[in-house]
Design an enzyme around this catalytic site. Structure first.
Site, PDB file in Angstrom:
ATOM      1  N   ARG A 224       0.845  -1.186   0.000  1.00  0.00           N
ATOM      2  CA  ARG A 224       0.000   0.000   0.000  1.00  0.00           C
ATOM      3  C   ARG A 224       0.886   1.244   0.000  1.00  0.00           C
ATOM      4  NH1 ARG A 224      -3.515  -2.740  -1.498  1.00  0.00           N
ATOM      5  NH2 ARG A 224      -5.499  -3.212  -0.505  1.00  0.00           N
ATOM      6  N   HIS A 272      -0.624   0.159  -9.763  1.00  0.00           N
ATOM      7  CA  HIS A 272      -1.395  -0.750  -8.892  1.00  0.00           C
ATOM      8  C   HIS A 272      -1.936  -1.936  -9.700  1.00  0.00           C
ATOM      9  CE1 HIS A 272      -3.765  -0.974  -4.861  1.00  0.00           C
ATOM     10  NE2 HIS A 272      -3.571  -2.191  -5.361  1.00  0.00           N
TER      11      HIS A 272
HETATM   12  P1  NAP Z   1      -1.905 -11.558   4.897  1.00  0.00           P
HETATM   13  O1  NAP Z   1      -2.076 -12.956   4.441  1.00  0.00           O
HETATM   14  O2  NAP Z   1      -2.911 -10.945   5.786  1.00  0.00           O
HETATM   15  O3  NAP Z   1      -0.454 -11.491   5.616  1.00  0.00           O
HETATM   16  C1  NAP Z   1       0.021 -10.382   6.257  1.00  0.00           C
HETATM   17  C2  NAP Z   1       1.455 -10.634   6.737  1.00  0.00           C
HETATM   18  O4  NAP Z   1       1.949  -9.430   7.341  1.00  0.00           O
HETATM   19  C3  NAP Z   1       1.556 -11.726   7.797  1.00  0.00           C
HETATM   20  O5  NAP Z   1       2.746 -12.454   7.610  1.00  0.00           O
HETATM   21  C4  NAP Z   1       1.642 -10.935   9.108  1.00  0.00           C
HETATM   22  O6  NAP Z   1       2.348 -11.581  10.152  1.00  0.00           O
HETATM   23  C5  NAP Z   1       2.422  -9.713   8.651  1.00  0.00           C
HETATM   24  N1  NAP Z   1       2.166  -8.569   9.548  1.00  0.00           N
HETATM   25  C6  NAP Z   1       0.999  -7.937   9.776  1.00  0.00           C
HETATM   26  N2  NAP Z   1       1.173  -6.950  10.663  1.00  0.00           N
HETATM   27  C7  NAP Z   1       2.466  -6.969  11.002  1.00  0.00           C
HETATM   28  C8  NAP Z   1       3.248  -6.193  11.903  1.00  0.00           C
HETATM   29  N3  NAP Z   1       2.721  -5.187  12.603  1.00  0.00           N
HETATM   30  N4  NAP Z   1       4.537  -6.495  12.012  1.00  0.00           N
HETATM   31  C9  NAP Z   1       5.092  -7.507  11.306  1.00  0.00           C
HETATM   32  N5  NAP Z   1       4.399  -8.285  10.428  1.00  0.00           N
HETATM   33  C10 NAP Z   1       3.107  -8.010  10.298  1.00  0.00           C
HETATM   34  O7  NAP Z   1      -1.729 -10.562   3.675  1.00  0.00           O
HETATM   35  P2  NAP Z   1      -1.575 -10.896   2.109  1.00  0.00           P
HETATM   36  O8  NAP Z   1      -2.812 -11.554   1.591  1.00  0.00           O
HETATM   37  O9  NAP Z   1      -0.272 -11.577   1.894  1.00  0.00           O
HETATM   38  O10 NAP Z   1      -1.557  -9.422   1.488  1.00  0.00           O
HETATM   39  C11 NAP Z   1      -0.661  -8.429   1.939  1.00  0.00           C
HETATM   40  C12 NAP Z   1      -1.059  -7.065   1.415  1.00  0.00           C
HETATM   41  O11 NAP Z   1      -0.703  -6.961   0.041  1.00  0.00           O
HETATM   42  C13 NAP Z   1      -2.557  -6.767   1.415  1.00  0.00           C
HETATM   43  O12 NAP Z   1      -2.996  -6.371   2.705  1.00  0.00           O
HETATM   44  C14 NAP Z   1      -2.657  -5.642   0.399  1.00  0.00           C
HETATM   45  O13 NAP Z   1      -2.522  -4.389   1.027  1.00  0.00           O
HETATM   46  C15 NAP Z   1      -1.457  -5.871  -0.519  1.00  0.00           C
HETATM   47  N6  NAP Z   1      -1.878  -6.271  -1.886  1.00  0.00           N
HETATM   48  C16 NAP Z   1      -1.466  -5.500  -2.932  1.00  0.00           C
HETATM   49  C17 NAP Z   1      -1.803  -5.864  -4.217  1.00  0.00           C
HETATM   50  C18 NAP Z   1      -1.338  -5.066  -5.409  1.00  0.00           C
HETATM   51  O14 NAP Z   1      -1.798  -5.312  -6.526  1.00  0.00           O
HETATM   52  N7  NAP Z   1      -0.423  -4.135  -5.245  1.00  0.00           N
HETATM   53  C19 NAP Z   1      -2.571  -7.017  -4.434  1.00  0.00           C
HETATM   54  C20 NAP Z   1      -2.984  -7.765  -3.361  1.00  0.00           C
HETATM   55  C21 NAP Z   1      -2.620  -7.381  -2.065  1.00  0.00           C
HETATM   56  P3  NAP Z   1       1.871 -13.016  10.765  1.00  0.00           P
HETATM   57  O15 NAP Z   1       2.187 -14.016   9.672  1.00  0.00           O
HETATM   58  O16 NAP Z   1       2.734 -13.204  11.942  1.00  0.00           O
HETATM   59  O17 NAP Z   1       0.403 -12.870  11.037  1.00  0.00           O
HETATM   60  C1  GLV Z   2      -5.203  -5.091  -3.976  1.00  0.00           C
HETATM   61  O1  GLV Z   2      -4.555  -4.130  -3.774  1.00  0.00           O
HETATM   62  C2  GLV Z   2      -5.743  -5.956  -2.972  1.00  0.00           C
HETATM   63  O2  GLV Z   2      -5.725  -5.625  -1.788  1.00  0.00           O
HETATM   64  O3  GLV Z   2      -6.239  -7.038  -3.359  1.00  0.00           O
END
Ligand code: NAP
Ligand code: GLV
Length: 309
Positions: A224, A272
């Site tokens: 983000r 994005h």
């Molecule tokens: P997720 O499965 O919810 O995983 C989040 C990870 O971050 C987990 O490993 C968590 O730790 C860690 N985390 C959260 N808070 C933390 C903190 N305060 N300190 C240290 N580690 C922390 O998320 P995801 O599905 O992989 O997605 C991640 C993010 O990618 C989304 O929230 C979104 O904003 C972004 N995204 C971007 C796009 C794009 O096109 N640019 C697309 C999709 C998603 P634990 O494992 O210990 O819980």
């Molecule tokens: C994209 O940014 C998502 O959160 O899926």
């Protein structure tokens, strides 16, 4: 039972309403702005919903994010916090993200931008870079996306570490927990941000953390825009503390035309698109999650805004 759908883009909204209507014929799928009986709404399928919208449905059973992040829902101060949120993550989303991460890590690792610059002046620039096992890459966030990205990079031979709250990491990946932030930043020559946006992670990519990184490190932010203090990155690029940045997400999207990132020689902008939800497969994931909820089950990706991700 009614499903209210809300997206800022009218064309996408019409598509999602029609598509979910086909996938879930047992439900009435309606644009949120056209709901006449808010009491009938059981589910809301949303991307960047207007403030107060979700609080206006008194019998809401779950909010479904059209995406992996839930920050766009948690940002609503009126959100009814006892209502769970379901993230939408599927194999297509993971695949797209790992492709994006592999592409840009390899590009920075092999100094592709320097070769492109050299080509413009006909310069024969024979760069010899270290091999992947001698390149330290770090992933901030080892969730659904970060884990797969880490495993993919490891498969390409990189020396990969990951940072998460728990520090749990897949086999072969060095795990750092939340308390080991300094050591993690100090380690990585290429840093990839795949964290959720929460109060703890907002502004994490800033002058303080850049100063901990090896001089000339590269940054990829595919999470983000608000993880990054943009002026701090510009200053770090100026001093060479950060040599290059690949940015997919920004504080303001679309990135304003006069933003200095657009013309910065060491910044690559992608709009994005690292891993936008695939509407077809994403619709199937959403429909499956709603059916699980209808049957009294708990979708794997269920969370609460109080957790933040
Ligand atoms: P997720 O499965 O919810 O995983 C989040 C990870 O971050 C987990 O490993 C968590 O730790 C860690 N985390 C959260 N808070 C933390 C903190 N305060 N300190 C240290 N580690 C922390 O998320 P995801 O599905 O992989 O997605 C991640 C993010 O990618 C989304 O929230 C979104 O904003 C972004 N995204 C971007 C796009 C794009 O096109 N640019 C697309 C999709 C998603 P634990 O494992 O210990 O819980
Ligand atoms: C994209 O940014 C998502 O959160 O899926």
């Amino acid at each position: 039972m009614t499903i209210a759908v809300s997206l800022p883009n009218a064309e996408k909204l019409a598509w999602w309403v029609a598509h979910l209507g086909t996938l879930l014929p047992e439900h009435e799928v309606t644009p949120a702005a056209e709901i006449s009986r808010p009491d009938d709404v059981r589910y809301a399928v949303v991307w960047q919903p207007p403030t107060g919208l979700l609080a206006s449905f008194p019998n809401l059973k779950a909010t479904i994010s059209i995406g992996a992040g839930i920050d766009h829902i948690a940002a609503d101060p009126d959100y009814p916090t006892d209502v769970p949120v379901i993230k939408t993550i599927g194999p297509d989303m993971t695949q797209r993200m790992l492709e994006y991460v592999a592409l840009h890590v390899l590009s920075l690792h092999r100094q592709l931008p320097d070769l492109q610059t050299a080509q413009k002046t006909g310069k024969w620039l024979q760069i010899v870079t270290p091999t992947a096992p001698n390149r330290k890459v770090g992933i901030l966030g080892l969730g659904h996306l970060g884990r797969q990205a880490a495993v993919t990079l490891k498969g390409l031979g990189f020396d990969v570490a990951g940072w998460s709250r728990s520090g749990n990491a897949p086999d072969g990946i060095e795990g750092y927990d939340a308390s080991q932030l300094d050591a993690f930043f100090a380690r990585n020559e290429i840093l990839v941000c795949l964290l959720p946006l929460t109060p703890e992670t907002r502004g994490l990519l800033c002058a303080t953390t850049f100063a901990k990184m090896p001089k000339g490190a590269c940054l990829i932010n595919a999470a983000r825009g608000a993880h990054l203090i943009e002026d701090d990155l510009l200053a770090a690029l100026e001093t060479g503390q950060i040599s290059r940045a690949t940015l997919d997400v920004f504080n303001t999207e679309p990135l304003p035309q006069d933003h200095p990132f657009w013309t910065h020689p060491n910044v690559l902008i992608t709009p994005h698109i690292a891993s936008l939800i695939d509407p077809v497969s994403g619709g199937e994931v959403i429909a499956a999650n709603i059916r699980t909820l209808d049957a009294g089950g708990t979708p794997e990706a269920l969370t609460h805004v109080s957790r933040g991700y």
